[in-house]
Design a protein around this motif. Structure first.
Motif, PDB file in Angstrom:
ATOM      1  N   THR A  90       0.823  -1.202   0.000  1.00  0.00           N
ATOM      2  CA  THR A  90       0.000   0.000   0.000  1.00  0.00           C
ATOM      3  C   THR A  90       0.858   1.253   0.000  1.00  0.00           C
ATOM      4  OG1 THR A  90      -0.046   0.080   2.405  1.00  0.00           O
ATOM      5  CG2 THR A  90      -1.769  -1.229   1.321  1.00  0.00           C
ATOM      6  N   ASP A  91       0.220   2.368  -0.294  1.00  0.00           N
ATOM      7  CA  ASP A  91       0.947   3.633  -0.238  1.00  0.00           C
ATOM      8  C   ASP A  91       1.460   3.900   1.168  1.00  0.00           C
ATOM      9  OD1 ASP A  91       0.477   4.031  -2.919  1.00  0.00           O
ATOM     10  OD2 ASP A  91      -1.275   5.322  -2.608  1.00  0.00           O
ATOM     11  N   GLU A  92       0.648   3.529   2.163  1.00  0.00           N
ATOM     12  CA  GLU A  92       1.065   3.749   3.552  1.00  0.00           C
ATOM     13  C   GLU A  92       2.292   2.901   3.894  1.00  0.00           C
ATOM     14  OE1 GLU A  92      -3.033   4.920   2.949  1.00  0.00           O
ATOM     15  OE2 GLU A  92      -2.009   3.010   2.575  1.00  0.00           O
ATOM     16  N   LEU A  93       2.285   1.642   3.415  1.00  0.00           N
ATOM     17  CA  LEU A  93       3.429   0.778   3.690  1.00  0.00           C
ATOM     18  C   LEU A  93       4.679   1.313   2.996  1.00  0.00           C
ATOM     19  CD1 LEU A  93       3.520  -3.047   3.835  1.00  0.00           C
ATOM     20  CD2 LEU A  93       5.148  -1.881   2.360  1.00  0.00           C
ATOM     21  N   ARG A  94       4.544   1.761   1.769  1.00  0.00           N
ATOM     22  CA  ARG A  94       5.697   2.302   1.054  1.00  0.00           C
ATOM     23  C   ARG A  94       6.228   3.557   1.735  1.00  0.00           C
ATOM     24  NH1 ARG A  94       6.639   0.904  -4.243  1.00  0.00           N
ATOM     25  NH2 ARG A  94       7.143   3.064  -4.797  1.00  0.00           N
ATOM     26  N   GLU A  95       5.334   4.395   2.204  1.00  0.00           N
ATOM     27  CA  GLU A  95       5.753   5.615   2.878  1.00  0.00           C
ATOM     28  C   GLU A  95       6.565   5.302   4.127  1.00  0.00           C
ATOM     29  OE1 GLU A  95       6.371   9.535   3.884  1.00  0.00           O
ATOM     30  OE2 GLU A  95       5.597   8.728   1.987  1.00  0.00           O
ATOM     31  N   ALA A  96       6.170   4.235   4.829  1.00  0.00           N
ATOM     32  CA  ALA A  96       6.834   3.899   6.088  1.00  0.00           C
ATOM     33  C   ALA A  96       8.109   3.091   5.898  1.00  0.00           C
ATOM     34  CB  ALA A  96       5.870   3.127   6.989  1.00  0.00           C
ATOM     35  N   HIS A  97       8.187   2.285   4.824  1.00  0.00           N
ATOM     36  CA  HIS A  97       9.267   1.301   4.749  1.00  0.00           C
ATOM     37  C   HIS A  97      10.084   1.316   3.467  1.00  0.00           C
ATOM     38  CE1 HIS A  97       8.080  -0.670   8.483  1.00  0.00           C
ATOM     39  NE2 HIS A  97       6.823  -0.568   8.084  1.00  0.00           N
ATOM     40  N   ALA A  98       9.663   2.025   2.448  1.00  0.00           N
ATOM     41  CA  ALA A  98      10.408   1.999   1.198  1.00  0.00           C
ATOM     42  C   ALA A  98      11.747   2.713   1.345  1.00  0.00           C
ATOM     43  CB  ALA A  98       9.598   2.648   0.079  1.00  0.00           C
ATOM     44  N   ALA A  99      12.769   2.177   0.689  1.00  0.00           N
ATOM     45  CA  ALA A  99      14.041   2.892   0.597  1.00  0.00           C
ATOM     46  C   ALA A  99      13.861   4.105  -0.305  1.00  0.00           C
ATOM     47  CB  ALA A  99      15.118   1.977   0.038  1.00  0.00           C
ATOM     48  N   ARG A 100      14.649   5.136  -0.045  1.00  0.00           N
ATOM     49  CA  ARG A 100      14.564   6.375  -0.825  1.00  0.00           C
ATOM     50  C   ARG A 100      15.857   6.610  -1.572  1.00  0.00           C
ATOM     51  NH1 ARG A 100      12.265   9.719   4.067  1.00  0.00           N
ATOM     52  NH2 ARG A 100      14.411  10.493   4.172  1.00  0.00           N
ATOM     53  N   VAL A 101      15.739   7.205  -2.739  1.00  0.00           N
ATOM     54  CA  VAL A 101      16.911   7.677  -3.468  1.00  0.00           C
ATOM     55  C   VAL A 101      17.207   9.084  -2.971  1.00  0.00           C
ATOM     56  CG1 VAL A 101      17.896   8.188  -5.718  1.00  0.00           C
ATOM     57  CG2 VAL A 101      16.302   6.273  -5.471  1.00  0.00           C
ATOM     58  N   GLU A 102      18.312   9.229  -2.256  1.00  0.00           N
ATOM     59  CA  GLU A 102      18.648  10.526  -1.658  1.00  0.00           C
ATOM     60  C   GLU A 102      19.487  11.392  -2.599  1.00  0.00           C
ATOM     61  OE1 GLU A 102      17.340  11.502   0.984  1.00  0.00           O
ATOM     62  OE2 GLU A 102      16.766   9.720   2.132  1.00  0.00           O
ATOM     63  N   GLU A 103      20.308  10.751  -3.428  1.00  0.00           N
ATOM     64  CA  GLU A 103      21.172  11.508  -4.337  1.00  0.00           C
ATOM     65  C   GLU A 103      21.507  10.635  -5.540  1.00  0.00           C
ATOM     66  OE1 GLU A 103      24.960  14.421  -3.756  1.00  0.00           O
ATOM     67  OE2 GLU A 103      25.326  12.333  -3.211  1.00  0.00           O
ATOM     68  N   LEU A 104      21.583  11.280  -6.701  1.00  0.00           N
ATOM     69  CA  LEU A 104      21.945  10.587  -7.930  1.00  0.00           C
ATOM     70  C   LEU A 104      22.803  11.529  -8.755  1.00  0.00           C
ATOM     71  CD1 LEU A 104      21.649   8.226  -9.915  1.00  0.00           C
ATOM     72  CD2 LEU A 104      19.520   9.247 -10.706  1.00  0.00           C
ATOM     73  N   VAL A 105      24.071  11.171  -8.915  1.00  0.00           N
ATOM     74  CA  VAL A 105      25.023  12.031  -9.619  1.00  0.00           C
ATOM     75  C   VAL A 105      25.611  11.254 -10.786  1.00  0.00           C
ATOM     76  CG1 VAL A 105      27.144  13.385  -9.449  1.00  0.00           C
ATOM     77  CG2 VAL A 105      25.584  13.250  -7.483  1.00  0.00           C
ATOM     78  N   GLU A 106      25.348  11.715 -12.012  1.00  0.00           N
ATOM     79  CA  GLU A 106      25.902  11.053 -13.184  1.00  0.00           C
ATOM     80  C   GLU A 106      27.398  11.345 -13.279  1.00  0.00           C
ATOM     81  OE1 GLU A 106      25.049  10.576 -17.992  1.00  0.00           O
ATOM     82  OE2 GLU A 106      23.660  11.699 -16.726  1.00  0.00           O
TER      83      GLU A 106
END
Length: 424
Positions: A42-58
């Motif tokens: 669910t969206d709630e589960l993703r909000e609480a537990h999903a990993a986030r991409v904090e930075e992306l540098v080519e």
């Protein structure tokens, strides 16, 4: 949830996929996602537990894939294979302050994903909650210096050679030569643990009789790192034998025993733990795969080691000088922000070291908080081991003072002979 409740990990990646898609794949694979949205995500589960991409540098493109087995996006992509630095973060609640389960998240299946022709973990940052569970180093730099009785200069160390084949009595005789030469630290080779030709208990008893007698005569107790690598119950019993014989250090092969075993050993230990990194080359040698030593040593610092090898300047292995110094610098850098303990450990320079590397090591690192371990640089000195130790001390004295080695050697025959022997 604050940033202090999150774990961050930084990677170097290589992929034919769009970078944003590749980074999102990494985050999903190692947290809530799979290759398709599933019921319960669910969206709630993703909000609480999903990993986030904090930075992306080519970072740039490569012409050919570094690793086999990588794939292309649907339609074949745009023909480019990009590299980038990616930082992901996870909520600590996903796995708690657990090093084994942390590894499953930050270094689990990522390296097998078809989207990547290169993926290497290069750094991690952990929340202080890990300190509530893991003790970190018990002795570190200051405690090791105190037990070795060495201050304001590097600890000069060496290793028993040949690595295997010596009896307990022959090992003790080599130790006698080394302690009389004035060395500060001696270690078992990682290949010598408890073989039938040189049983651990007999070896340590024989060695400590020599070290204790020398300490009684001179007041200097040389630190001997006894390799107790084995099953957990064996290691605990071997530690107790070293302690009972008056020893001041133990050694364990980190990759051989694993993080949970090191945590148990640290909780039991009353002596500094010399963490040997043998096997790290399988993790660190490829620029496209594995784990940097900067990330690797942080895990083991938390688990409780007090010193560890970082290779050496102009070493006999494949590691560059920049990588060696970066690793050593990280060992001496606090892992956590104040007021939390820093968990600093003593970096051990080794691998083909002699008087020739002292100045470059000091200039690059800027401190003498290190162990400088030389095997041939001591034992193969033309005038014998005592001259080898003396030459190293003179070389480091010159390095700290900013005196060129050749100038320092003019009135120092030990140093002059060492330069002639090892300068090539």
């Amino acid at each position: 949830m604050t940033s202090s409740d999150r774990v961050t990990a930084t990677y170097l990646i290589e992929t034919a996929f769009p970078l944003e898609q590749a980074a999102a794949t990494m985050a999903g694979e190692q947290s809530t996602g799979t290759f398709v949205r599933v019921p319960g995500e669910t969206d709630e589960l993703r909000e609480a537990h999903a990993a986030r991409v904090e930075e992306l540098v080519e970072l740039g493109d490569v012409e050919t894939p570094s690793l086999p087995g990588s794939g292309l996006p649907k339609g074949g992509g745009d023909g480019r294979r990009r590299t980038a630095r990616v930082t992901l973060s996870w909520p600590l609640a996903n796995f708690g302050p657990s090093l084994p389960n942390l590894l499953a998240a930050i270094a689990g299946n990522l390296s097998e994903l078809k989207a990547f022709s290169g993926l290497k973990l290069v750094d991690i940052k952990l929340p202080p909650a890990f300190l509530d569970r893991y003790q970190g180093p018990q002795f570190g730099v200051a405690g090791t210096r105190r037990l070795a009785g060495v201050f304001d200069r590097p600890i000069i160390g060496t290793i028993i050679k040949p690595s295997v084949g010596l009896s307990p009595e022959a090992t003790a005789e080599q130790v006698r030569t080394l302690v009389e030469a004035g060395v500060d630290f001696i270690k078992d080779d990682e290949l010598q643990a408890d073989g039938p030709h040189c049983p651990f208990d007999a070896r340590i008893s024989a060695v400590m009789r020599v070290i204790n007698a020398h300490a009684d005569r001179t007041g200097k107790k040389v630190m001997y790192a006894a390799n107790l690598t084995g099953e957990i119950d064996e290691m605990l019993a071997r530690h107790d034998h070293v302690l009972a014989e008056g020893g001041t250090c133990i050694m364990a092969s980190m990759n051989s025993i694993g993080l949970p075993a090191m945590k148990v050993l640290r909780a039991h230990a009353q002596l500094p733990i010399h963490g040997h990194r043998n096997g790290w080359g399988m993790l660190g040698r490829s620029p496209a795969l594995g784990m940097s030593y900067i990330a690797f040593q942080k895990l083991w610092r938390l688990a409780g080691i007090d010193h560890t090898h970082v290779n050496g300047v102009d070493n006999k292995f494949c590691e560059t000088n920049d990588s060696v110094i970066a690793s050593a610098r990280e060992c001496l850098t606090p892992m956590f922000d104040a007021p939390h303990p820093g968990c600093e450990i003593l970096p051990v320079f080794s691998s083909g070291q002699s008087v020739m590397q002292a100045a470059a090591t000091f200039q690059a690192l800027g401190t003498t908080d290190l162990m400088f371990a030389a095997g041939g640089g001591i034992m193969a000195h033309p005038h014998g081991p005592a001259a080898g130790v003396r030459a190293l001390l003179l070389a480091w004295e010159a390095a700290v003072a900013g005196v060129p080695l050749a100038d320092a050697a003019r009135d120092a025959p030990e140093l002059k002979a060492a330069m002639a022997a090892f300068g090539g």
